[in-house]
Design a protein around this motif. Structure first.
Motif, mmCIF file in Angstrom:
data_model
loop_
_atom_site.group_PDB
_atom_site.id
_atom_site.type_symbol
_atom_site.label_atom_id
_atom_site.label_comp_id
_atom_site.label_asym_id
_atom_site.label_seq_id
_atom_site.Cartn_x
_atom_site.Cartn_y
_atom_site.Cartn_z
ATOM 1 N N LEU A 164 1.010 -1.466 -0.242
ATOM 2 C CA LEU A 164 0.406 0.214 -0.011
ATOM 3 C C LEU A 164 0.532 1.226 -0.046
ATOM 4 C CD1 LEU A 164 -2.538 0.810 0.306
ATOM 5 C CD2 LEU A 164 -2.462 1.220 2.541
ATOM 6 N N ARG A 165 1.565 0.968 0.407
ATOM 7 C CA ARG A 165 2.548 2.372 0.429
ATOM 8 C C ARG A 165 3.456 2.753 -0.638
ATOM 9 N NH1 ARG A 165 5.662 0.913 4.756
ATOM 10 N NH2 ARG A 165 4.922 2.458 6.443
ATOM 11 N N LYS A 166 3.869 1.646 -1.226
ATOM 12 C CA LYS A 166 4.402 2.343 -2.716
ATOM 13 C C LYS A 166 3.584 2.061 -3.597
ATOM 14 C CE LYS A 166 8.324 -1.088 -1.674
ATOM 15 N NZ LYS A 166 9.331 -2.768 -2.500
ATOM 16 N N GLU A 167 1.815 1.978 -3.446
ATOM 17 C CA GLU A 167 1.245 2.593 -4.276
ATOM 18 C C GLU A 167 0.614 3.541 -4.092
ATOM 19 O OE1 GLU A 167 -1.623 -2.374 -4.687
ATOM 20 O OE2 GLU A 167 -2.282 -0.660 -3.839
ATOM 21 N N LEU A 168 0.215 3.410 -2.758
ATOM 22 C CA LEU A 168 0.633 5.017 -2.841
ATOM 23 C C LEU A 168 1.583 6.400 -2.556
ATOM 24 C CD1 LEU A 168 -1.302 4.844 0.619
ATOM 25 C CD2 LEU A 168 -3.024 5.972 -1.239
ATOM 26 N N GLY A 169 2.668 5.962 -3.313
ATOM 27 C CA GLY A 169 3.712 6.845 -3.152
ATOM 28 C C GLY A 169 3.955 6.853 -4.819
ATOM 29 N N GLY A 170 3.499 5.899 -5.516
ATOM 30 C CA GLY A 170 3.676 5.620 -7.193
ATOM 31 C C GLY A 170 4.943 5.359 -7.669
ATOM 32 N N ALA A 171 5.364 3.842 -6.736
ATOM 33 C CA ALA A 171 5.924 3.447 -7.299
ATOM 34 C C ALA A 171 7.121 3.045 -8.464
ATOM 35 C CB ALA A 171 6.434 2.907 -5.729
ATOM 36 N N GLN A 172 7.668 2.940 -9.300
ATOM 37 C CA GLN A 172 7.026 2.198 -10.364
ATOM 38 C C GLN A 172 7.380 0.896 -9.998
ATOM 39 O OE1 GLN A 172 11.053 2.941 -12.653
ATOM 40 N NE2 GLN A 172 9.929 1.909 -14.500
#
Length: 174
Positions: free
Chosen positions: A32-40
């Motif tokens: 979720l953290r990566k999704e919210l951060g827009g991670a590749q």
């Protein structure tokens, strides 16, 4: 503010933060953290965004309608912010000051955006973000005034007109 900004803000202010939201939507916190951060390689889908929005609205957490406001702003509308149970009564002077500051930001962003007589996509995005912030400040001021009016009644007795304002405010926030 874009959709991810709104969702990050909502998750940040949800009781327990990202870890609790991730648990409630059955998703690993790091994902979720990566999704919210827009991670590749990570995309936050509409169904996840809606689950986060529903959780926050149900909890009536601060900024719980940020995502809905971002979505409706693109069509020229807005959603009244919810009544948030304040830990302590809002300071009228601070909410007025916040409102004036936000309106000043709207003015500055609008003048800057229109300086060349051309409103670009970036100009529009920046100006709409400031307008959203000003709406939020105005709604907090509105709720602080209603709360203060109620508190200032002898024995905290609400008059019929105050009860009507509170009902209208709460109905619009629901």
């Amino acid at each position: 503010m874009n959709d991810l900004d709104a969702l990050r803000l909502m998750v940040k202010h949800f009781p327990g933060g990202l870890e609790v939201v991730a648990l409630r939507i059955d998703k690993p916190a790091e994902t979720l953290r990566k999704e919210l951060g827009g991670a590749q390689g990570f995309k936050l889908g509409l169904s996840t965004a809606m689950m986060i929005s529903e959780l926050c609205i149900e909890a009536r957490s601060e900024h719980c309608r940020a995502f809905v406001n971002v979505v409706t702003a693109s069509s020229g509308g807005f959603v009244r912010l919810p009544v948030v149970e304040m830990r302590e009564p809002a300071c009228i002077n601070k909410t007025v000051s916040d409102t004036v500051r936000e309106m000043s930001d709207v003015t500055a962003a609008t003048l800057l955006a229109n300086a060349d007589n051309n409103i670009s996509d970036n100009d529009l995005k920046a100006t709409l973000k400031e307008i959203g912030d000003a709406r939020e400040a105005l709604q907090k001021l509105e709720r602080a005034l209603i709360t203060r009016n109620t508190q200032d009644k002898p024995g905290a007795v609400q008059t019929q007109s105050t009860q009507q304002w509170v009902r209208e405010f709460d109905r619009a926030a629901a």
